[in-house]
Design an enzyme around this catalytic site. Structure first.
Site, PDB file in Angstrom:
ATOM      1  CG  HIS A  31      -2.108  -7.051  10.380  1.00  0.00           C
ATOM      2  ND1 HIS A  31      -0.965  -6.688   9.702  1.00  0.00           N
ATOM      3  CD2 HIS A  31      -2.749  -5.892  10.686  1.00  0.00           C
ATOM      4  CE1 HIS A  31      -0.930  -5.371   9.589  1.00  0.00           C
ATOM      5  NE2 HIS A  31      -1.999  -4.867  10.181  1.00  0.00           N
TER       6      HIS A  31
ATOM      7  CB  SER B  72      -8.421   0.936  12.998  1.00  0.00           C
ATOM      8  OG  SER B  72      -7.479   1.103  14.032  1.00  0.00           O
TER       9      SER B  72
ATOM     10  CD  GLU C 236      -1.509  -0.368   3.591  1.00  0.00           C
ATOM     11  OE1 GLU C 236      -2.293   0.573   3.714  1.00  0.00           O
ATOM     12  OE2 GLU C 236      -1.555  -1.399   4.289  1.00  0.00           O
TER      13      GLU C 236
ATOM     14  CB  THR D 208       1.701   1.980  15.248  1.00  0.00           C
ATOM     15  OG1 THR D 208       0.920   2.926  14.507  1.00  0.00           O
ATOM     16  CG2 THR D 208       1.227   1.942  16.673  1.00  0.00           C
TER      17      THR D 208
ATOM     18  CG  ASN E  18       1.899  -1.719  10.718  1.00  0.00           C
ATOM     19  OD1 ASN E  18       2.031  -2.805  10.151  1.00  0.00           O
ATOM     20  ND2 ASN E  18       0.741  -1.088  10.805  1.00  0.00           N
TER      21      ASN E  18
ATOM     22  CB  CYS F 105      -2.305  -4.703   6.251  1.00  0.00           C
ATOM     23  SG  CYS F 105      -1.985  -3.066   6.879  1.00  0.00           S
TER      24      CYS F 105
END
Ligand code: CAA
Length: 421
Positions: free
Chosen positions: A247, A206, A81, A156, A300, A113
């Protein structure tokens, strides 16, 4: 037919910042980042390290480490992405840099993701078909997670790439190809508008979307397992897994996910301070946390985060896990998700030996907050047309693949000193 991983390798930026130092620079209690989010360090990319450079480096490491003939690869699929152009793909440059055959299906997948997991699913289906004839599929997850200086998501952030080779000669894990579970639902939990280098996120929402997608994908996985006829009961189905991988936008999210998985199988939520919750946390410490060291020190990697954890697992796997199954859950905001399982193959740890991930982490250079901010600022201007030629020495880089900037509206790279555009 057995389909699984024949090789895996990763590549990360050469610099990192200590997460406590970042917290201090923002005037935040460091315990929020270390205990609240579970992070230790964060990879920081320089202007010369874009998603192409990270992906090409991971692909080259895989080919070398597992002694793979590039001509045997019939598909190159890049999940990202962190696109570099509205039209041409990251995979197109990586195809050239890896010296793969012209008779290769090459494309990029964008689904937040989830992109690389979608690529793996596609690769598995191709290999199961009669068209594959022993060829191999290379899937690369590559991303630079960026929320911006001072944003809630800043601790993150992270960056890196993971390359995975799947074939009918697996040596690390064999995928369960008879059943899987996927899920999709349009939500605005995290997105990056076409005009922005930085992601927008509705943070707490989220987390809720991630957990709902886990529930949806896991239910579908169990339903499909029963329908396959290979499984007769899915009661406490998670118990079969030697490790449960997720994830990982940050380590504590994987803990929330594991507790949710156990709650789904138990058919109840675990109350605060209950013994159920205590058991679930202990179970997380056994089956998930040992494989999150790499994530806690990189941050991340969007499409790559689940597979960073898989690589950590494969390097540290004990012979007791050989022949057992592990679970893999991928979540992509927006949202798309998938729950799959795989069998750990005999001798996997041995095949992963040679260059340990800890050595790669320890060879990185630590930067202070002001230098990290300087890098972020330079990255933001790097894609402007003309003039921004990257100087690797300015950023103290040693790598063989470099992004040099945009000239004549074309991106310019160098690989082993040779210019590519
Ligand atoms: N000591 C110890 N713990 C502390 C603390 C302190 N001093 N201060 C706060 N904490 C704890 C909080 O209790 C909280 O824990 P819980 O989640 O268990 O309640 C945790 O630290 C975070 O604190 P806040 O919720 O107050 O933090 P925040 O509002 O600043 O943001 C975040 C947290 C929403 C995760 C933010 O970092 C963010 O937006 N991140 C990006 C989005 C993201 O990663 N979402 C995950 C799901 S979406 C996904 O997975 C796709 C993807 O890759 C983006």
């Amino acid at each position: 037919m057995k389909i699984g991983l024949e090789g895996i390798a990763f590549n990360i930026p050469e610099h990192f910042i200590n997460i406590e130092e970042l917290a201090c620079a923002r005037g935040i209690d460091p315990a929020k980042y270390t205990q609240g989010l579970g992070q230790k360090e964060m990879s920081v990319s320089t202007p010369c390290e874009d998603s192409v450079v990270l992906a090409a480096g991971a692909g080259r490491k895989l080919l070398e480490k597992f002694n793979i003939d590039p001509a045997s690869i019939s598909h190159l699929i890049v999940g990202t992405e962190t696109g570099i152009d509205h039209s041409t793909s990251v995979s197109s440059y990586v195809h050239l840099m890896l010296g793969l055959s012209k008779f290769c299906r090459v494309f990029e997948i964008k689904q937040a993701c989830y992109g690389a997991m979608a690529g793996l699913a596609m690769g598995i289906n191709y290999l199961l078909s009669r068209k594959a004839k022993g060829s191999k599929v290379l899937v690369i997850a590559t991303d630079i997670a960026r929320y911006g200086i001072g944003a809630a998501g800043e601790p993150t952030q992270g960056a890196g790439a993971v390359a995975m080779l799947i074939s009918d000669q697996p040596s690390l894990i064999e995928f369960e190809t008879q059943y899987d579970g996927y899920y999709a639902h349009h939500v605005m939990d995290f997105w990056r508008p076409i005009y922005s280098k930085e992601a927008f996120v509705d943070g707490r929402y989220s987390i809720q979307c991630y957990l709902e997608a886990l529930e949806g994908a896991y239910h579908f996985y169990k339903k499909n397992a029963l329908q396959s006829g290979l499984v007769h009961s899915v009661d406490n189905f998670n118990k079969q897994f030697a490790a449960c991988l997720y994830h990982v936008p940050y380590v504590k999210m994987a803990q929330k996910a594991h507790i949710k998985l156990l709650e789904i199988d138990a058919g109840r939520t675990f109350g605060k301070n209950s013994t159920y919750l205590e058991h679930a946390q202990n179970d997380f410490n056994q089956r998930t946390l040992p494989f999150l060291e790499l994530n806690s020190r990189i941050g991340n990697v969007y499409t790559g985060s689940l597979f960073i954890s898989l690589l950590n697992f494969l390097e540290d796997v004990k012979p007791e896990a050989y022949g057992k199954h592990i679970s893999l859950f991928s979540y992509g905001s927006g949202c798309g998700a998938e729950f799959v399982s795989a069998k750990v193959l005999e001798g996997a740890a041995h095949r992963m030996k040679r260059d340990s991930f800890r050595k790669a982490l320890d060879s990185r250079k630590r930067v202070k907050a002001n230098r990290y901010e300087e890098m972020m600022d330079a990255c933001a201007r790097m894609d402007d047309n003309g003039g921004n030629v990257c100087q690797p020495e300015k950023w103290d880089l040693q790598r063989s693949e470099l992004y040099l900037g945009v000239k004549g509206h074309k991106r310019i790279y160098s690989i082993d000193g040779k210019i590519i555009q």
